[in-house]
Design a protein around this motif. Structure first.
Motif, mmCIF file in Angstrom:
data_model
loop_
_atom_site.group_PDB
_atom_site.id
_atom_site.type_symbol
_atom_site.label_atom_id
_atom_site.label_comp_id
_atom_site.label_asym_id
_atom_site.label_seq_id
_atom_site.Cartn_x
_atom_site.Cartn_y
_atom_site.Cartn_z
ATOM 1 N N ALA A 55 0.818 -1.209 0.000
ATOM 2 C CA ALA A 55 0.000 0.000 0.000
ATOM 3 C C ALA A 55 0.851 1.257 0.000
ATOM 4 O O ALA A 55 0.399 2.318 -0.455
ATOM 5 C CB ALA A 55 -0.942 -0.003 1.206
ATOM 6 N N HIS A 56 2.070 1.150 0.503
ATOM 7 C CA HIS A 56 2.959 2.315 0.614
ATOM 8 C C HIS A 56 4.371 1.951 0.122
ATOM 9 O O HIS A 56 4.726 0.769 0.061
ATOM 10 C CB HIS A 56 3.019 2.805 2.063
ATOM 11 N N THR A 57 5.141 2.958 -0.151
ATOM 12 C CA THR A 57 6.539 2.763 -0.570
ATOM 13 C C THR A 57 7.454 3.616 0.302
ATOM 14 O O THR A 57 7.166 4.809 0.521
ATOM 15 C CB THR A 57 6.742 3.149 -2.036
ATOM 16 N N LEU A 58 8.549 2.971 0.815
ATOM 17 C CA LEU A 58 9.602 3.697 1.560
ATOM 18 C C LEU A 58 10.695 4.059 0.548
ATOM 19 O O LEU A 58 11.288 3.170 -0.080
ATOM 20 C CB LEU A 58 10.156 2.827 2.674
ATOM 21 N N LYS A 111 3.279 12.032 -0.964
ATOM 22 C CA LYS A 111 4.681 11.680 -0.657
ATOM 23 C C LYS A 111 5.155 12.598 0.459
ATOM 24 O O LYS A 111 5.134 13.823 0.314
ATOM 25 C CB LYS A 111 5.548 11.874 -1.909
ATOM 26 N N ARG A 112 5.601 12.006 1.574
ATOM 27 C CA ARG A 112 5.944 12.800 2.756
ATOM 28 C C ARG A 112 7.412 12.592 3.124
ATOM 29 O O ARG A 112 7.905 11.473 3.191
ATOM 30 C CB ARG A 112 5.046 12.416 3.913
ATOM 31 N N LEU A 113 8.146 13.694 3.364
ATOM 32 C CA LEU A 113 9.546 13.643 3.799
ATOM 33 C C LEU A 113 9.627 13.276 5.270
ATOM 34 O O LEU A 113 8.971 13.922 6.112
ATOM 35 C CB LEU A 113 10.213 15.004 3.593
ATOM 36 N N ALA A 115 20.975 12.617 1.398
ATOM 37 C CA ALA A 115 19.884 11.645 1.184
ATOM 38 C C ALA A 115 18.618 12.113 1.925
ATOM 39 O O ALA A 115 18.699 12.688 3.017
ATOM 40 C CB ALA A 115 20.320 10.272 1.667
ATOM 41 N N ASN A 116 17.456 11.841 1.311
ATOM 42 C CA ASN A 116 16.148 12.140 1.909
ATOM 43 C C ASN A 116 15.327 10.856 1.959
ATOM 44 O O ASN A 116 15.274 10.093 0.982
ATOM 45 C CB ASN A 116 15.390 13.187 1.111
ATOM 46 N N LEU A 117 14.706 10.649 3.105
ATOM 47 C CA LEU A 117 13.861 9.470 3.320
ATOM 48 C C LEU A 117 12.383 9.905 3.232
ATOM 49 O O LEU A 117 11.963 10.849 3.915
ATOM 50 C CB LEU A 117 14.145 8.866 4.689
ATOM 51 N N TYR A 118 11.610 9.174 2.347
ATOM 52 C CA TYR A 118 10.196 9.521 2.125
ATOM 53 C C TYR A 118 9.332 8.284 2.358
ATOM 54 O O TYR A 118 9.796 7.141 2.206
ATOM 55 C CB TYR A 118 9.957 9.980 0.677
ATOM 56 N N ILE A 119 7.982 8.577 2.637
ATOM 57 C CA ILE A 119 6.944 7.561 2.555
ATOM 58 C C ILE A 119 5.914 8.068 1.569
ATOM 59 O O ILE A 119 5.566 9.258 1.547
ATOM 60 C CB ILE A 119 6.292 7.258 3.923
ATOM 61 N N LYS A 120 5.391 7.180 0.719
ATOM 62 C CA LYS A 120 4.462 7.579 -0.339
ATOM 63 C C LYS A 120 3.344 6.541 -0.429
ATOM 64 O O LYS A 120 3.597 5.325 -0.354
ATOM 65 C CB LYS A 120 5.205 7.669 -1.675
ATOM 66 N N GLY A 121 2.121 7.058 -0.562
ATOM 67 C CA GLY A 121 0.995 6.167 -0.779
ATOM 68 C C GLY A 121 0.925 5.744 -2.230
ATOM 69 O O GLY A 121 1.138 6.537 -3.132
ATOM 70 N N ASN A 122 0.620 4.469 -2.407
ATOM 71 C CA ASN A 122 0.574 3.935 -3.768
ATOM 72 C C ASN A 122 -0.835 3.998 -4.378
ATOM 73 O O ASN A 122 -0.987 3.865 -5.594
ATOM 74 C CB ASN A 122 1.083 2.496 -3.780
#
Length: 615
Positions: free
Chosen positions: A15-18, A81-83, A37-44
């Motif tokens: 459901a989500h992508t890291l 997509k959230r940082l 580097a930046n770490l994100y979470i994004k809904g698919n």
């Protein structure tokens, strides 16, 4: 290889992508990249909305092993997509400019999605290769060996056109800059000065070093490349031509009254000294000097070479002495010195005579001389004197008649009494040597002279004894002397005994009679039971008179078995003739003992009596 990238992993059942996105900037001079580097979470999907309220979740980023931990809310709406976290690290590159690193991102969401609880860390990991940072440039050279004072050709292939370079030669303990900021991508020349490098190889003409190309980014050196390179010293670098002073260190100059550096050298007498000096070149040292005259060579390590003409015959006349110096590289330099060796012979008086003129009181002395000339330029410096002396034969003191300088005339000297005998002595002396001749002049010649009741002279005036004879005497009968021990007859004042058997002489006879009873003198028996051997100064056993030694027997031993039953004798024939062998037959334990077996070494002989005169 790249300077940016992205990596991801699906979480929560897809459901989500890291996601981790990164980029890098490079510092060429520092040979490192700054990786951010930046770490994100994004809904698919549109239904991937997360409501976490105010609860922050654990997150982390790891760049090349450097970890940053944090916490962030993961609320998203649909495909938003959230940082979550950012991290920046300077990543150092390898010496050749390359670098690979690992990038990692982590989220521990601790949520339940579609009935499944996700309460553990979820990671995305990936290895990346950064663009290589340009480092040391490379170069080629036209040869591996260059001559000092010569040129070499270099070609630089730059790692970056923005780089600058410095080309050095490392040789021994020296680092010499050959070219600052040389051109690239084309041939250029460099010069190898002998004065820069030769002193590093004082004992050789070829040495090994390293050409080093240093690469700079601005003022910062980013690396270097090197190549083994040989440098050879040209053959024209030799020690300095030797300075040479020549002198005669014998007594000849003093006797001739000239300077020892006047260049006057006398064959057979002068001692010619060469004092040589030279300097090495570019670090070399002087190891030796040599003087060659005709085919004879004289050497020294300290520069002083003596040629003793009393020991060495180098010839005469105008000669060349070649003086050669050798340095620690084995290189030489020479100078030729002219010598004039003058022949010389000791002065002589030829056909000397002294006789009475007309049997009277005038004595005619003939004394032609031969004297060697020794020239200083055109001047003869070997003058001479001729001294004429006389005395009564019975006297001991000489009277000088005259001394002539550089001449020798025939003399007519008067006043020599006809009744007396005289001795005439002439001394010829040049500056270096002298010779003496002597003659005896009898009285006036007469048939017979009756000297009152003293004695009779025959063939001369009477001077001594009962009978004074001038000339040969012939006796057909017996000449008998009643004087004891044979001392009646003399020649020139010496008895026959002293002439034939002086003190120390050995007399050999087969009669055991002391010679003193019939010859006179004092005698003792000598060498009883011994043989005579000539003196040999080079043999320690025989180097002085009257040494004794030797033995009638030698120290041989006879080999015998202990039971005396196992020895065989000497072979008298065949190839084993003259050999002695031992048989082990009947020998107890094969033991052998050595028994003394003296053996005579006396040569065939015949015995005589020997006497030594002691007085």
């Amino acid at each position: 290889m790249s300077l940016s990238g992205s990596q991801s992993i699906n979480i929560h059942g897809g459901a989500h992508t890291l996601i981790v996105e990164w980029s890098a900037s490079q510092n060429i001079g520092g040979n490192y990249s700054t990786v951010t580097a930046n770490l994100y979470i994004k809904g698919n999907y549109s239904y991937s909305t997360i409501y976490s309220g105010s609860v922050a979740k654990s997150v982390a980023l790891v760049i090349n092993g450097n970890r940053k931990n944090g916490s962030a809310r993961i609320d998203i709406n649909g495909t938003e997509k959230r940082l979550l976290l950012s991290h920046s690290v300077n990543v150092g590159h390898n010496a050749d400019g390359t670098k690979s690193f690992r990038l990692e991102g982590m989220l521990n969401s601790q949520i339940t999605w579609s009935g499944t609880y996700y309460g553990s860390e979820q990671w995305t990991r990936q290895d990346w290769s950064l663009n290589a940072i340009p480092r040391a440039s490379t170069f080629n050279q036209s040869a591996d060996t260059f001559n000092m004072d010569g040129d070499g050709t270099i070609y630089i292939s730059p790692a970056s056109t923005s780089f600058t370079h410095k080309l050095y030669m490392f040789f021994g303990n020296k680092k010499v800059l050959l070219k600052d900021n040389p051109p690239v991508n084309k041939n250029f020349s460099v010069h190898f000065n002998a004065s820069d490098f030769a002193d590093q190889i004082p004992n050789a003409d070829l040495g090994v070093g390293v050409l080093v190309l240093e690469t700079y980014n601005g003022s910062t050196m980013v690396g270097g490349n090197q190549r083994t390179t040989y440098l050879r010293l040209p053959a024209n670098y030799v020690p300095s031509q030797p300075s040479v002073s020549v002198s005669d260190e014998s007594t000849v100059p003093t006797k001739l009254g000239v300077s020892k550096t006047a260049g006057i050298y006398v064959k057979g007498m002068s001692l010619i000294r060469f004092v040589c000096s030279s300097n090495g070149v570019l670090g070399s040292t002087i190891t030796g000097y040599q003087v060659q005259i005709v085919n004879q060579t004289f050497s020294s390590s300290n520069g002083t070479i003596d040629v003793d003409l009393a020991k060495f015959d180098i010839g005469s006349g105008s000669l060349n002495a070649v003086v050669t110096v050798t340095d620690s590289r084995g290189r030489t330099n020479s100078r030729t010195v002219s010598l004039n060796i003058q022949n010389y012979s000791a002065p002589t008086i030829n056909n000397f005579s002294a006789v009475r003129q007309n049997n009277g009181d005038v004595v005619v002395i003939t004394k032609p001389v031969s004297v060697s000339s020794i020239l200083n330029g055109t001047t003869n410096v070997n003058g001479y004197t001729v001294k004429t002396e006389y005395k009564l034969t019975s006297a001991t003191t000489w009277t000088v008649n005259r001394t002539e300088t550089n001449s020798s005339a025939t003399l007519n000297l008067s006043g020599f009494n006809v009744a007396n005998s005289y001795d005439i002595r002439v001394t010829l002396a040049d500056k270096l040597n002298q010779t003496v001749v002597q003659a005896s002049i009898s009285t006036a010649k007469v048939l017979i002279d009756f000297n009152r009741d003293i004695g009779v002279g025959i063939g001369k005036m009477h001077e001594r004894g009962a009978l004074d004879v001038g000339g040969d005497m012939y006796v057909s009968g017996t000449l008998d002397s009643t004087t004891i021990n044979g001392r009646a007859i003399k020649q020139n004042g010496r008895t026959l005994l002293d002439m034939f058997y002086p003190v120390g002489a050995i007399f050999i006879t087969t009669v055991n009679t002391n010679p003193s009873s019939y010859m006179g003198g004092t005698w003792v028996r000598f060498g009883n039971g011994q043989t005579l051997v000539g003196v040999n100064e080079n043999d320690g056993d025989f180097n002085t008179a009257q040494k004794t030694g030797g033995s009638k027997t030698n120290g041989n031993f006879l080999l015998q078995g202990k039971n005396y039953g196992g020895l065989s004798g000497e072979s008298t024939g065949g190839e084993y003739r003259g050999r002695v062998w031992v048989s082990p037959t009947n020998l107890a334990n094969n033991d052998i003992v050595a028994q003394p077996f003296p053996q005579s070494v006396v040569q065939p002989y015949i015995t005589v009596y020997m006497w030594k005169r002691t007085a």
